[in-house]
Design a protein around this motif. Structure first.
Motif, PDB file in Angstrom:
ATOM      1  N   TYR A   1      70.956  -8.159   9.439  1.00  0.00           N
ATOM      2  CA  TYR A   1      71.794  -8.743  10.489  1.00  0.00           C
ATOM      3  C   TYR A   1      71.990 -10.251  10.333  1.00  0.00           C
TER       4      TYR A   1
ATOM      5  N   TRP B   1      71.990 -11.072  19.696  1.00  0.00           N
ATOM      6  CA  TRP B   1      71.194 -10.005  19.088  1.00  0.00           C
ATOM      7  C   TRP B   1      69.719 -10.328  19.252  1.00  0.00           C
TER       8      TRP B   1
ATOM      9  N   PRO C   1      74.913  -3.600  11.318  1.00  0.00           N
ATOM     10  CA  PRO C   1      75.014  -5.055  11.197  1.00  0.00           C
ATOM     11  C   PRO C   1      76.460  -5.508  11.226  1.00  0.00           C
TER      12      PRO C   1
END
Ligand SMILES: Nc1nc2c(ncn2[C@@H]2O[C@H](COP(=O)(O)OP(=O)(O)OP(=O)(O)O)[C@@H](O)[C@H]2O)c(=O)[nH]1
Ligand SMILES: [Mg+2]
Length: 256
Positions: free
Chosen positions: A133, A118, A38
């Motif tokens: 994340y 992402w 992350p």
């Protein structure tokens, strides 16, 4: 306190330190297996105005992290592929495992803005992975599928999750995807608009298949993020809601 307030578009500024460092190249994740950290790349001090070279071979001035979230099958991966490569992933649905990311550099009012996007797995079993994340995300695109009512009904649960794990000032936009599938539509445009209004979110209908409103969604996010940290004194304030309303293509103006 009403949760609605949490998602109201905030005019506050993102500190320069929260943008991604421009000289930091993205670490590629192995699709399907490896889970990038992350913290990769870590947030750090930004040097606005200095053109930098990213490890991925792309020049950019400033970088932000954007996350795609929503139920499995709503079209997150397809939206990203459409935006990045201009193509549509037709055929067998291959569900994302864990998380992966792609980069794209946009020209926003003369500045190179890199979005590190992402793509998260929508499946419940990966939820704990993706939670980690959220905190580094500068913006979230929350998707549902206009042909799948359940994915729309689950938006409130996603908002609860976002409220718990994302930063308070995260830029959030609601997208109703697969708008090309007019015959199978199960969620009316007005219902999407109503929900978005209720939570103070900018909203658009998109199609990863035809590409409608896809570039616009990412561009709008990039403009908002860029202006939060780089607004010139005489530059008019960028209004995300107005921008997507004005620029968005809908059934009354265009064919899907
Ligand atoms: N008609 C149509 N189909 C789409 C669209 N976007 C995605 N699909 C289809 O929907 C299915 C799921 O798309 P994905 O992008 O893999 O879904 P996802 O949200 O990434 O799913 P997970 O990775 O499991 O979270 C695929 O079969 C795609 O071809 C769209 O805009 N229109
Ligand atoms: Mg996917």
């Amino acid at each position: 306190m009403s949760r609605k307030k949490t998602f109201k578009s905030k005019a506050g500024s993102v500190s320069a330190a929260s943008a991604l460092p421009s000289a930091n190249g993205a670490r590629p994740g192995r699709p399907g297996t490896a889970l990038p950290s992350p913290e990769a790349p870590p947030n750090g001090p930004q040097q606005p105005g200095r053109l930098s070279f990213g490890g991925g071979g792309d020049f950019y001035d400033i970088a932000f992290k954007v996350m795609l979230v929503g139920d499995s099958g709503v079209g997150k991966t397809c939206l990203l592929v459409r935006f990045k490569d201009g193509a549509f992933l037709a055929g067998t649905f291959i569900s994302t495992v864990g998380i992966d990311f792609r980069n794209k550099v946009l020209d926003v009012d003369g500045m190179k803005v890199k979005l590190q996007i992402w793509d998260t797995a929508g499946q419940e079993r990966f939820r704990s992975v993706t939670h980690a994340y959220y905190r580094d995300a500068h913006a979230l695109l929350l998707l549902y599928d206009v042909t799948n009512k359940t994915s729309f009904d689950n938006i409130q649960a996603w908002l609860t999750e976002i409220q718990e794990y994302a930063q308070d000032d995260v830029v959030l936009m609601l997208l109703g995807n697969k708008v090309d599938s007019t015959q199978e539509r199960a969620v009316k445009r007005e219902d999407g608009e109503k929900l978005a209004k209720e939570y103070g979110l900018p909203y658009m209908e998109t199609s990863a298949k035809t590409g409608v409103n896809v570039d616009l969604a990412f561009t709008a996010i990039a403009k908002e993020l860029k202006q939060r940290i780089m607004k010139a004194p005489n530059e008019p304030h960028f209004l995300l809601h107005d921008y997507v309303k004005q620029e968005g293509r809908g059934p009354f103006c265009c064919q899907f």
